[in-house]
Design a protein around this motif. Structure first.
Motif, PDB file in Angstrom:
ATOM      1  N   ARG A  91      -9.885  -0.328   0.204  1.00  0.00           N
ATOM      2  CA  ARG A  91      -9.685   0.282   1.513  1.00  0.00           C
ATOM      3  C   ARG A  91     -10.881   1.163   1.849  1.00  0.00           C
TER       4      ARG A  91
ATOM      5  N   GLU B 155      -9.104   5.445   8.928  1.00  0.00           N
ATOM      6  CA  GLU B 155      -9.175   4.292   8.033  1.00  0.00           C
ATOM      7  C   GLU B 155      -9.767   3.136   8.835  1.00  0.00           C
TER       8      GLU B 155
ATOM      9  N   SER C 100      -9.945  -2.935   5.217  1.00  0.00           N
ATOM     10  CA  SER C 100     -10.075  -3.254   3.798  1.00  0.00           C
ATOM     11  C   SER C 100     -10.950  -4.482   3.620  1.00  0.00           C
TER      12      SER C 100
ATOM     13  N   ILE D 139       0.852  -1.181   0.000  1.00  0.00           N
ATOM     14  CA  ILE D 139       0.000   0.000   0.000  1.00  0.00           C
ATOM     15  C   ILE D 139       0.894   1.239   0.000  1.00  0.00           C
TER      16      ILE D 139
END
Length: 64
Positions: free
Chosen positions: A30, A22, A25, A4
């Protein structure tokens, strides 16, 4: 498995959405948690934010 290389800018604004964190995923995509200007928090694909495909939470009746 690929590396990534794309960093997600926390607190960046994309339309009416601001990235909070975040969240993980799924199927090579993601996901990030965002807050909309109307107050709603949702999870969206990072790629959709990055390319301008998602700019609002689309909640009817709240101005989105």
């Amino acid at each position: 498995m690929g590396v990534i290389t794309d960093t997600i800018p926390i607190k960046a604004r994309f339309g009416r959405l601001v990235i909070l964190e975040e969240t993980g995923s799924y199927n090579r995509a993601r996901y990030v948690q965002v807050a909309c200007d109307c107050g709603r928090e949702i999870n969206v694909r990072w790629q959709n934010l990055k390319h301008g495909l998602t700019t609002t939470c689309r909640q009817r009746g709240k101005g989105c």
